[in-house]
Structures are given as C-alpha cells and as structure tokens.
Write a protein that holds these residues in place. Structure first.
Motif, PDB file in Angstrom:
ATOM      1  N   VAL A  68      74.774 -76.395   3.203  1.00  0.00           N
ATOM      2  CA  VAL A  68      75.310 -75.040   3.014  1.00  0.00           C
ATOM      3  C   VAL A  68      74.249 -74.039   3.478  1.00  0.00           C
ATOM      4  O   VAL A  68      73.093 -74.125   3.064  1.00  0.00           O
ATOM      5  N   ASP A  69      74.654 -73.100   4.351  1.00  0.00           N
ATOM      6  CA  ASP A  69      73.731 -72.069   4.847  1.00  0.00           C
ATOM      7  C   ASP A  69      73.940 -70.782   4.056  1.00  0.00           C
ATOM      8  O   ASP A  69      75.082 -70.391   3.808  1.00  0.00           O
ATOM      9  N   LEU A  70      72.857 -70.132   3.684  1.00  0.00           N
ATOM     10  CA  LEU A  70      73.003 -68.868   2.962  1.00  0.00           C
ATOM     11  C   LEU A  70      71.901 -67.873   3.302  1.00  0.00           C
ATOM     12  O   LEU A  70      70.865 -68.246   3.852  1.00  0.00           O
ATOM     13  N   MET A  71      72.172 -66.622   3.007  1.00  0.00           N
ATOM     14  CA  MET A  71      71.200 -65.552   3.209  1.00  0.00           C
ATOM     15  C   MET A  71      70.970 -64.867   1.865  1.00  0.00           C
ATOM     16  O   MET A  71      71.894 -64.742   1.055  1.00  0.00           O
ATOM     17  N   LEU A  72      69.733 -64.412   1.658  1.00  0.00           N
ATOM     18  CA  LEU A  72      69.449 -63.534   0.511  1.00  0.00           C
ATOM     19  C   LEU A  72      69.128 -62.167   1.084  1.00  0.00           C
ATOM     20  O   LEU A  72      68.315 -62.069   2.015  1.00  0.00           O
ATOM     21  N   ASN A  73      69.741 -61.119   0.554  1.00  0.00           N
ATOM     22  CA  ASN A  73      69.388 -59.798   1.077  1.00  0.00           C
ATOM     23  C   ASN A  73      68.059 -59.332   0.476  1.00  0.00           C
ATOM     24  O   ASN A  73      67.443 -60.058  -0.305  1.00  0.00           O
ATOM     25  N   ARG A  74      67.646 -58.156   0.861  1.00  0.00           N
ATOM     26  CA  ARG A  74      66.317 -57.671   0.413  1.00  0.00           C
ATOM     27  C   ARG A  74      66.210 -57.571  -1.111  1.00  0.00           C
ATOM     28  O   ARG A  74      65.115 -57.631  -1.663  1.00  0.00           O
ATOM     29  N   GLN A  75      67.368 -57.403  -1.755  1.00  0.00           N
ATOM     30  CA  GLN A  75      67.345 -57.333  -3.229  1.00  0.00           C
ATOM     31  C   GLN A  75      67.440 -58.725  -3.855  1.00  0.00           C
ATOM     32  O   GLN A  75      67.511 -58.870  -5.073  1.00  0.00           O
TER      33      GLN A  75
END
Ligand SMILES: Nc1ncnc2c1ncn2[C@@H]1O[C@H](COP(=O)(O)OP(=O)(O)O)[C@@H](O)[C@H]1O
Ligand SMILES: [Mg+2]
Length: 302
Positions: A250-257
């Motif tokens: 599973v690919d995911l991104m975390l935003n700056r927060q």
C-alpha cells in the motif's frame, strides 16, 4: 512444504513487462534455490491452458499491470483450478483501478487525496480551482508511474490529460500531497516496517523507481513507534477494504501536518532486488527466499 510443479508467471503483455521479467526471474531463482520445482511461464508466449497440459500444480504470479495483476489471469487460474499467489479476481481487478479503489476507501472512511475524474469535455480550469494546484494527473489503471504527471498550473492540465489518456480511457486528477512518501509491504496479516521514499525528482516517477541512483529508501522510516503502528493499521484496513489477500503493498503520503492519505494498493508489487517489499522483509530479518516461500505457501483458489 511440497508445492509440486510451480509455474512462475512472468513477462506478460503489459507496459510493465520488463519489470515483471526481472521480478519473475528473481522469484524463480529463489524458489529453485530452496528446492522448489519451479519453471518460468510467460503468458505472452503461451496460452495459460498449457499450465494444465504441463501438469503445473501452483502458480506464483509475478506479472505486473494489466493481464496479470488485474484479475484476468486470476480468473483463468480459478477456472483451471490452479492455486495462485496473492489477491483473488475481484480484489485484483479493483486494485488495478485507482478510481474504484478510491470510491471504496471513501465509503469506508479511509483517507485518500481529493480527486476529480477528467474527460475530454472536462472544464480543466474548474477542476484546478476546485482541487487547487499542484495536481497529480494519472491514468486510472496503470502502474510504475507510467503516464503520470505533476501539474503546477491549470494551463498545463491539457497536456497532462493528453499524456495520461494514452494509457487509459479513465484519467483522474488528484490533489498533490506535499510531504512524506511511505509504503507498506503486506504479507498475510503482517504489515512489514514502513519504508520512507525520498527522491530529488518531482515525485517517485519511472526514472526514480527504476533508473536513478539517487532515490533513497529509508527503514526504519523515522516515525515514532506508535505513529508507525497507526499507519500500518491504516494500510492493512485499506488493503482489506479492497478485499486483498496474501501479499501486496500500500502506497501512502503524509502531508506536512502528518495527515495520511492512501494512494493505491499494489496486488503484485515489484520483486526485483531493488524492490520495496523485499527491502521491508529484510528489515525484519526475512530473506528474499523466505519471502517467496511465504507468498507461495498462501497460494489458493476460491
Ligand atoms: N496525490 C499525490 N500526491 C503526491 N504524490 C503523488 C500523488 N499521487 C501519486 N504521487 C506520486 O506518484 C507516484 C506514483 O503514484 P501511484 O498512485 O502510487 O501510482 P503507480 O501505480 O504508478 O505507482 C507515487 O509513488 C508518488 O510519488
Ligand atoms: Mg505506486
């Protein structure tokens, strides 16, 4: 465990054929090194019905992209009654379609970037206004970052759409999540340690995946143990929401927060020596050979 005669399905006719030849070649060697009677089988060269004539008892699917990762080959193997690795027909087909995957995640309340479906009649400026820029434009059903672009202004959206639509009728524009990229390898019920991916390029594109030598893969990923566990749990939920089983990524991104957004699930992730699931397995002391055996052990029909 005696697996009988095992076909390693590799190559195929998708845009990711070359990567699949590498993945499959490595899986083949690993299984053979552990005494498995494994042979290569390229569905682009022979019909899958030959699997019966040649008395194969199991299939390790190392095909990426369409006609392999998308439920079609899984359907044939179900019909032939040959146990195969990874997700079944429905989950494979859903996971190949990023749009329908997102619809499911929405329904389950799992976070995924805001998006719009683009057609030749879309008002691209309105899409850019609604979602904001930058945007990622991607064909709904492709892999390896093929046909994707990062768009920084509404004026560039046409170009990005024209590129993506070469690969699929369905194209989506997604809000670009600026922050940290992570990926979670999944093996049965276990989520392997998260890997953080860093590239000096615009995003983790084809070049960064397969060619550049300045892509960094970082394990442990740098999150606190608690945060990592939460993200792993989210990835497992995302995997299960699509009905996936066996193994995947599973690919995911975390935003700056630090807010997570799940991008996609891969039901037959890369298995080359540079690939992410083998790296994550290594981080828990699991060799490439053991990883291949674990995946093969879970082969199933139905
Ligand atoms: N919404 C997004 N925000 C930021 N980066 C993204 C987004 N979507 C995709 N990317 C980047 O593009 C890469 C490929 O996108 P992904 O959806 O995983 O498709 P693929 O099937 O080609 O791997 C990701 O690994 C990430 O670097
Ligand atoms: Mg991806």
């Amino acid at each position: 465990m005696n697996f009988g005669k095992v076909a390693v399905l590799l190559g195929g006719k998708s845009a990711e054929r070359e990567v699949s030849l590498k993945s499959g070649g490595m899986v083949l060697n690993a299984l053979r090194s552990r005494g498995v009677d494994a042979l290569p089988f390229d569905p682009a060269e022979r019909g899958l019905d030959a699997l019966i004539g040649e008395r194969f008892e199991r299939a390790f699917i190392a095909l990426h992209g369409r006609f392999g990762e998308d439920g079609t080959v899984q359907g044939v193997l179900e019909w032939l009654g040959i146990p195969y690795t990874g997700s079944g027909v429905l989950a494979s087909a859903l996971a190949m379609d990023k749009l329908r995957t997102k619809l499911l995640w929405h329904a389950e309340g799992l976070p995924t970037p805001p998006y719009a479906v683009l057609t030749k009649d879309s008002d691209l400026r309105a899409v850019a206004r609604k979602l904001g820029v930058p945007l990622m434009v991607k064909p709904a059903s492709e892999g390896s970052s093929i046909g994707m672009s990062k768009v920084r202004s509404a004026a560039r959206l046409d170009e990005a759409y024209a590129l993506a639509v070469n690969y699929d009728r369905v194209v989506i524009a997604e809000k670009f999540i600026d922050g940290t990229e992570l990926t979670a390898g999944i093996l049965g019920d276990q989520v392997l340690p998260l890997i953080k991916i860093e590239t000096p390029r615009d995003f983790y594109d084809y070049e960064a995946k397969y060619i550049a030598d300045d892509t960094r893969y970082i394990v442990p990923c740098g999150l606190s143990a608690g945060r990592e566990r939460d993200m792993q749990a989210l990835c497992l939920k995302a995997f299960r929401a699509v009905g996936c089983r066996g193994w995947g990524r599973v690919d995911l991104m975390l935003n700056r927060q630090g807010r997570p957004f799940v991008l996609e699930v891969n039901t037959v992730p890369g298995m080359t020596d540079h690939s992410l699931v083998p790296k994550a397995a290594r981080a828990v002391g699991m060799s490439y050979e053991d990883l291949c055996l674990r995946i093969l052990e879970a082969a199933h029909v139905g």
